[in-house]
Design an enzyme around this catalytic site. Sequence first.
Site, PDB file in Angstrom:
ATOM      1  N   PRO A 116       0.832  -1.214   0.000  1.00 46.58           N
ATOM      2  CA  PRO A 116       0.000   0.000   0.000  1.00 46.58           C
ATOM      3  C   PRO A 116       0.863   1.260   0.000  1.00 46.58           C
ATOM      4  O   PRO A 116       1.744   1.410   0.834  1.00 46.58           O
ATOM      5  CB  PRO A 116      -0.818  -0.109   1.290  1.00 46.58           C
ATOM      6  N   GLU A 117       0.625   2.127  -0.962  1.00 49.23           N
ATOM      7  CA  GLU A 117       1.326   3.408  -0.998  1.00 49.23           C
ATOM      8  C   GLU A 117       0.364   4.498  -0.505  1.00 49.23           C
ATOM      9  O   GLU A 117      -0.772   4.216  -0.143  1.00 49.23           O
ATOM     10  CB  GLU A 117       1.822   3.683  -2.423  1.00 49.23           C
ATOM     11  N   HIS A 144      -5.018 -14.226   9.226  1.00 46.35           N
ATOM     12  CA  HIS A 144      -4.123 -13.071   9.303  1.00 46.35           C
ATOM     13  C   HIS A 144      -4.801 -11.822   9.868  1.00 46.35           C
ATOM     14  O   HIS A 144      -4.282 -10.722   9.728  1.00 46.35           O
ATOM     15  CB  HIS A 144      -3.534 -12.784   7.926  1.00 46.35           C
ATOM     16  N   ARG A 189       1.915 -10.584   6.000  1.00 48.27           N
ATOM     17  CA  ARG A 189       3.378 -10.564   6.136  1.00 48.27           C
ATOM     18  C   ARG A 189       3.851  -9.915   7.438  1.00 48.27           C
ATOM     19  O   ARG A 189       5.042  -9.905   7.725  1.00 48.27           O
ATOM     20  CB  ARG A 189       3.996  -9.885   4.912  1.00 48.27           C
TER      21      ARG A 189
END
Length: 271
Positions: free
Chosen positions: A2-3, A91, A110
Amino acid sequence: MPELPEVETSRRGIEPHLLNRKIKEVIIRQHKLRWPIPENLPQLVAGKKILAVSRRAKYIYLELENGTIIIHLGMSGSLRICTEKTPAEKHDHIDIQVSNNKILRLRDPRKFGCVLWAKGDVESHKLIKSLGPEPLDESFNADYLYSTAKKRQCSIKAFIMNSHIVVGIGNIYASEALFRAGINPKRSAGKISFTRIEKLVDAIKITLHAAIKEGGTTLRDFTGISGQPGYFAQKLLVYGRTGEPCPQCNEAVKQFVQQSRSTFYCPNCQK
Ligand SMILES: [Zn+2]
């Protein structure tokens, strides 16, 4: 990853569900993210009202009466709004439930994201205090960037990706903005004229605004249970388009590795 546009889109997506709500309960399923989620976070925030849902760089702030919850999505994090009826999956590391029974849920396969607590002024937090200006603020302008770039020998791409100079310009948007500005990504930051720096500042703002707008229009699944909420297919000019025709001149887009990241550019349009 994500930017800034995805983070801003996420912020806008969650804000209406959380603003002015009191936090009812926090459930932490996994403490070990990039930095551990504070053990006492549930006690610190229970019963506190969310006064603002804001953003600085790629951090989302939930501003409470007694401090700020800082959320970062890391490499693979995403936020969604759901209810208790939606079972948590593997997650889904933390739930923040508010007074309308909506739940803000962080999923991060992650585990490079984080959820931290800042007591008092969040701007003095160690992750925040040395950050450069926001790219969409007026303080990020050609005068600022030109004077900061003077005597810098690093490449212009590395320069605009440095969060001490300006925040939130990741690999994708650096390539895109340099293409729009017609600047070769390898060019030395300190050797670019004021006029071209001016073009670059405009290009950065245009690129980010367009991506945020795109995110807003494609944001359908924020409260759903499937898919990747808050992410969207971006309309990219050169990034990821090696060998495809340049949208301006039709020459093939080239790719090379710079600071161990892929850079995409048009050798004909970018000097
Ligand atoms: Zn071209």
